[in-house]
Each structure stands twice: as C-alpha cells, then as structure tokens.
Design a protein around this motif. Structure first.
Motif, PDB file in Angstrom:
ATOM      1  N   GLY A  43      -1.996 -19.560   2.994  1.00  0.00           N
ATOM      2  CA  GLY A  43      -2.801 -20.895   3.446  1.00  0.00           C
ATOM      3  C   GLY A  43      -2.226 -22.033   2.835  1.00  0.00           C
ATOM      4  O   GLY A  43      -1.713 -22.007   1.633  1.00  0.00           O
ATOM      5  N   PRO A  44      -2.635 -23.438   3.323  1.00  0.00           N
ATOM      6  CA  PRO A  44      -1.856 -24.457   2.751  1.00  0.00           C
ATOM      7  C   PRO A  44      -2.812 -24.507   1.281  1.00  0.00           C
ATOM      8  O   PRO A  44      -4.058 -24.449   1.037  1.00  0.00           O
TER       9      PRO A  44
ATOM     10  N   GLN B   6     -10.380 -14.232   1.891  1.00  0.00           N
ATOM     11  CA  GLN B   6     -10.504 -14.001   3.251  1.00  0.00           C
ATOM     12  C   GLN B   6      -9.979 -12.688   3.358  1.00  0.00           C
ATOM     13  O   GLN B   6      -9.016 -12.072   2.660  1.00  0.00           O
ATOM     14  N   THR B   7     -10.726 -11.825   4.235  1.00  0.00           N
ATOM     15  CA  THR B   7     -10.671 -10.452   4.394  1.00  0.00           C
ATOM     16  C   THR B   7     -10.604 -10.129   5.995  1.00  0.00           C
ATOM     17  O   THR B   7     -11.557 -10.853   6.452  1.00  0.00           O
ATOM     18  N   PRO B   8      -9.841  -9.210   6.617  1.00  0.00           N
ATOM     19  CA  PRO B   8      -8.920  -8.585   5.833  1.00  0.00           C
ATOM     20  C   PRO B   8      -7.533  -9.489   5.752  1.00  0.00           C
ATOM     21  O   PRO B   8      -7.665 -10.727   6.154  1.00  0.00           O
ATOM     22  N   LYS B   9      -6.569  -9.225   5.126  1.00  0.00           N
ATOM     23  CA  LYS B   9      -5.528  -9.815   5.044  1.00  0.00           C
ATOM     24  C   LYS B   9      -4.635  -9.703   6.406  1.00  0.00           C
ATOM     25  O   LYS B   9      -3.838 -10.551   6.684  1.00  0.00           O
ATOM     26  N   LEU B  90      -6.963 -19.224   9.301  1.00  0.00           N
ATOM     27  CA  LEU B  90      -7.307 -19.774   8.105  1.00  0.00           C
ATOM     28  C   LEU B  90      -8.742 -20.124   7.964  1.00  0.00           C
ATOM     29  O   LEU B  90      -9.439 -20.708   8.817  1.00  0.00           O
ATOM     30  N   CYS B  91      -9.455 -19.873   6.738  1.00  0.00           N
ATOM     31  CA  CYS B  91     -10.650 -20.342   6.258  1.00  0.00           C
ATOM     32  C   CYS B  91     -10.440 -21.542   5.377  1.00  0.00           C
ATOM     33  O   CYS B  91      -9.587 -21.444   4.501  1.00  0.00           O
ATOM     34  N   ALA B  92     -11.287 -22.437   5.397  1.00  0.00           N
ATOM     35  CA  ALA B  92     -11.343 -23.603   4.409  1.00  0.00           C
ATOM     36  C   ALA B  92     -12.653 -23.797   4.129  1.00  0.00           C
ATOM     37  O   ALA B  92     -13.441 -23.760   4.675  1.00  0.00           O
ATOM     38  N   GLY B 104      -8.217 -20.580   2.141  1.00  0.00           N
ATOM     39  CA  GLY B 104      -7.716 -19.222   1.800  1.00  0.00           C
ATOM     40  C   GLY B 104      -6.428 -18.765   2.072  1.00  0.00           C
ATOM     41  O   GLY B 104      -5.700 -19.682   2.741  1.00  0.00           O
ATOM     42  N   PRO B 105      -6.077 -17.853   1.956  1.00  0.00           N
ATOM     43  CA  PRO B 105      -4.765 -17.122   2.049  1.00  0.00           C
ATOM     44  C   PRO B 105      -4.516 -16.787   3.413  1.00  0.00           C
ATOM     45  O   PRO B 105      -3.432 -16.609   3.970  1.00  0.00           O
ATOM     46  N   GLY B 106      -5.573 -16.402   4.453  1.00  0.00           N
ATOM     47  CA  GLY B 106      -5.711 -16.537   5.665  1.00  0.00           C
ATOM     48  C   GLY B 106      -5.609 -14.770   6.195  1.00  0.00           C
ATOM     49  O   GLY B 106      -5.425 -14.255   5.429  1.00  0.00           O
TER      50      GLY B 106
END
Lengths: 108, 112
Positions: A43-44, B6-9, B90-92, B104-106
């Motif tokens: 993610g960014p 975030q889940t799952p990866k 992606l969540c933000a 988040g990491p996505g």
C-alpha cells in the motif's frame, strides 16, 4: 485532460545523484496536495501534505515544495532503498485525484 | 496504533464464490475508503464511508458490496467476480475526508 500529471514516468539515478520529481495540477481550488511512496505489491506510504503555495516539508532525504501550479519532490543523495514509485495526489473537493506516479530506481 | 490492517493478504477465488475483505483501523479516523489498483496504475477509488455512512460510490458494479459495521471496521463483500477484477485492493482511512489518507498493505485478489 488529466488533472494531475507526474513527470518523468521513470527515473534512474546513481546512488548519491540528487534529482527532482514533478507533479503539475490543473484543479482551481486546491485544498491539499499529498505525496506517497509505494513499494511493489504494498500500500502507499504517506509522506507529506502541502496546503498552500510556498509551503515546504522535509523528511530525511526528501523535500516537497508547492507552487500554484506544481509540486516538486526533491531527493538529495538518494540511496538504493529510496527506489519506489512516488505518487502525487490532489484534493479539490473530495475525493483524491492521483497522478500516474514516477518509478524511481536508485542504482548502487 | 497508527496503522491500517487488512485481511487476508492474498485471496484466490472462483467466479461463483462469495468472499469478504476486511479492514480495521484504531486511529479514531472517521473516513474510510476502498481502492482498486491494477499493476503500474494509480489507486482507483471505489467507495468512501464518512462517519459510517456511504458517501461516495464511484459507479462500482454491484458484485462489490461495501459495509461499515462501526467506525473502526470496513468490509468489502465480493460475489460473482470476473477475472478482470483481479487486482490489489487497498483500504485507507483519514481523520475526515479533507485530511491525508493512510493506506493498509492491501489484499492481492486473484479471480480464476
């Protein structure tokens, strides 16, 4: 016409070779300009927010500046770990409008 | 706590499956977002929740259904997806819709 244009699309630098990335925008009522760093598959990562012309922000080897039409992300003496895609986003109302990014590669 | 999780990866699903993506933040942020990102493209906004109410739906197909159970949680329910829906989701979150967003990491989604 794109509201946010980033240049160059890709940039390859030698370690220690300073340079600048550009983000130009056409929105009339800018509420904020944001810089992000994104590593592949992740993610960014938020770097800076700039709100008004003349504003500058710094973090380690990075410095962001803002004028009425564009923003620059200056990278001083980059290291290989600075390699990433750098995204610029602008906010007029909501939501954010992202540029297509600059892919930076720093070679040791 | 300054992160979005975030889940799952990773998620692999067939076109007939139903699955859900989950996002959580404990920063007290009142705006939460779902983005879709294809390779070498910028994030593309899907949905915005502001104070737990859906405020923006960027003409997303109905096979994607968002849900915000409370101010810390955001779900994305997936049903009957197409292979072209494969992407990084992606969540933000942000303090409110006018502030910087933290991502988040996505979730890497593959639709077979």
């Amino acid at each position: 016409e794109d509201q946010v244009t980033q240049s160059p699309e890709a940039l390859r630098l030698q370690e220690g070779e300073s340079s600048s990335l550009n983000c130009s925008y056409t929105v009339s009522g800018l509420r904020g300009l944001f810089w992000y760093r994104q590593d592949p598959g992740k993610g960014p990562e938020f770097l800076f927010t700039l709100y008004s012309a003349g504003e500058e922000k710094e973090k380690e080897r990075l410095k962001a500046t803002l004028t009425k039409k564009e923003s620059f992300l200056h990278i001083t003496a980059p290291k290989p770990e600075d390699s990433a895609t750098y995204l610029c986003a602008v906010q007029e109302n909501t939501p954010l409008v992202f540029g297509k990014g600059t892919r930076l590669s720093v070679i040791a | 706590d300054t992160e979005v999780t975030q889940t799952p990866k990773h998620l692999v699903m067939g076109m007939t499956n139903k699955k859900s993506l989950k996002c959580e933040q404990h920063m007290g942020h009142r705006a939460m977002y779902w983005y879709k990102q294809k390779a070498k493209k910028p994030p593309e906004l899907m949905f915005v929740y502001s104070y737990e109410k859906l405020s923006i739906n960027e003409s997303v197909p109905s096979r994607f259904s968002p849900e915000c159970p409370n101010s810390s949680l955001l779900n994305l329910h997936l049903h009957a997806l197409q292979p072209e829906d494969s992407a990084l989701y992606l969540c933000a979150s942000s303090q409110d819709p006018r502030n910087e967003q933290f991502f988040g990491p996505g979730t890497r989604l593959t639709v077979l």
